[in-house]
Enzyme design. Structure first.
Site, PDB file in Angstrom:
ATOM      1  N   HIS A 166       0.837  -1.205   0.000  1.00 26.69           N
ATOM      2  CA  HIS A 166       0.000   0.000   0.000  1.00 26.69           C
ATOM      3  C   HIS A 166       0.867   1.249   0.000  1.00 26.69           C
ATOM      4  CE1 HIS A 166      -3.411  -2.448   2.007  1.00 26.69           C
ATOM      5  NE2 HIS A 166      -3.854  -2.075   0.819  1.00 26.69           N
ATOM      6  N   CYS A 253      -2.900   0.410   9.571  1.00 30.48           N
ATOM      7  CA  CYS A 253      -3.879  -0.603   9.149  1.00 30.48           C
ATOM      8  C   CYS A 253      -4.827  -1.001  10.269  1.00 30.48           C
ATOM      9  CB  CYS A 253      -3.171  -1.878   8.709  1.00 30.48           C
ATOM     10  SG  CYS A 253      -1.600  -1.613   7.943  1.00 30.48           S
TER      11      CYS A 253
HETATM   12  C1  CIR Z   1      -3.441  -7.654   3.227  1.00 26.23           C
HETATM   13  O1  CIR Z   1      -2.597  -8.145   2.476  1.00 26.23           O
HETATM   14  O2  CIR Z   1      -4.450  -7.103   2.812  1.00 26.23           O
HETATM   15  C2  CIR Z   1      -3.209  -7.723   4.729  1.00 26.23           C
HETATM   16  N1  CIR Z   1      -2.490  -8.918   5.018  1.00 26.23           N
HETATM   17  C3  CIR Z   1      -2.462  -6.519   5.233  1.00 26.23           C
HETATM   18  C4  CIR Z   1      -3.225  -5.250   5.113  1.00 26.23           C
HETATM   19  C5  CIR Z   1      -2.462  -4.069   5.604  1.00 26.23           C
HETATM   20  N2  CIR Z   1      -3.245  -2.913   5.559  1.00 26.23           N
HETATM   21  C6  CIR Z   1      -2.769  -1.690   5.377  1.00 26.23           C
HETATM   22  O3  CIR Z   1      -1.586  -1.510   5.094  1.00 26.23           O
HETATM   23  N3  CIR Z   1      -3.627  -0.682   5.411  1.00 26.23           N
END
Ligand code: CIR
Length: 263
Positions: A166, A253
């Site tokens: 991201h 996140c």
């Molecule tokens: C994913 O790959 O979607 C999750 N394992 C991690 C999400 C992390 N979210 C973020 O950076 N906002």
């Protein structure tokens, strides 16, 4: 204090046992769920210590990545927008978040075209920066642009570095003028006009921090960057992130941060 880092509320979701099946780009080992929950509890305490009201939702085992609530919505002072995650196992998380947002906002809009995840969105006082990524595409960004334009928000689309999950994996807002960033992202020139503090070489994994009221909450174990930020005058709170990091998750996140509009 600016609306972009002053918040009265946050929503988090506890990691569930199914987090062992969470998405990851590289397998560095299965997350230890007890330790993950311990870190999550510390994170919630850090948010609460600033005086914010924190809703801690129960784990939902249907969604292994459900604790990464940031990706499911964007919260602005006037409205909340339910996102449309760009990966099939996470798309249902957005619908799950909608009723929670409706408890705080009269206006909850929804992305209905393309894909966009909250992790790709950095809100500053002057604009909304969105990194295109494997999870966020032009159509999703255009849909968001239509929703927020009537409120006067400007969207600028930039590029998340290749191989980075991201946009905010690599940057964080520190105050209205200042951004913490990896060099690989800042070198793209996307932060022209802002003060940029670079994370120390080798400490790229701490670029995902959050400014939450008076605190900068950052992952534990990045002493050089911590020292730079302390010398720059920021109040630092470290939280363990080893288990979330196995799933490519970090400080931003794990929460939706907002101040609900006065009714
Ligand atoms: C994913 O790959 O979607 C999750 N394992 C991690 C999400 C992390 N979210 C973020 O950076 N906002």
């Amino acid at each position: 204090m600016s609306f972009s880092y002053s918040f009265s509320h946050a929503i988090c979701r506890r990691p569930g046992a199914s987090a062992t099946h969470g998405l990851r780009a590289v397998d560095t080992g299965t997350p230890d769920i007890d330790l993950f929950i311990q870190h999550h509890d510390d994170y919630v305490l850090a948010l609460k210590s600033t005086g914010a009201h924190v809703t801690e939702l129960a784990a939902d085992e249907t969604f292994p990545d459900g604790c990464f609530v940031e990706d499911a919505a964007l919260c602005l002072p006037e409205l909340a927008i339910v996102m449309r995650p760009g990966t099939s196992s996470r798309i249902g998380e957005a619908a799950l978040m909608k009723p929670e947002l409706e408890k705080h906002y009269q206006c909850v809009a929804e992305i209905t075209r393309g894909h966009i995840e909250g992790g790709d969105i950095l809100v500053t006082d002057r604009e909304i920066l969105i990194g295109s990524s494997d999870r966020t595409d032009q159509e999703g960004v255009e849909n968001l642009r239509e929703i927020v334009a009537p409120y006067g928000y400007m969207i600028r689309m930039v590029q998340t570095p290749p191989g980075v999950l991201h946009f905010k994996t690599d940057c964080s807002l520190l105050d209205e003028h200042t951004i913490l960033s990896t060099r690989r992202l800042a070198d793209s020139g996307c932060f022209e006009g802002y003060n940029v503090i670079h994370v120390a070489d080798g400490e790229e994994a701490c670029a995902n921090a959050i400014r939450f009221n008076d605190l900068v909450i950052m992952p534990a174990g990045f002493p050089e960057t911590r020292s730079v930020l302390t010398h720059a005058g920021f109040s630092i709170r470290e939280v363990g992130n080893s288990e979330a990091a196995r799933l490519d998750g970090g400080m931003s996140c794990l929460s939706l941060r907002f101040s609900p509009p006065a009714t």
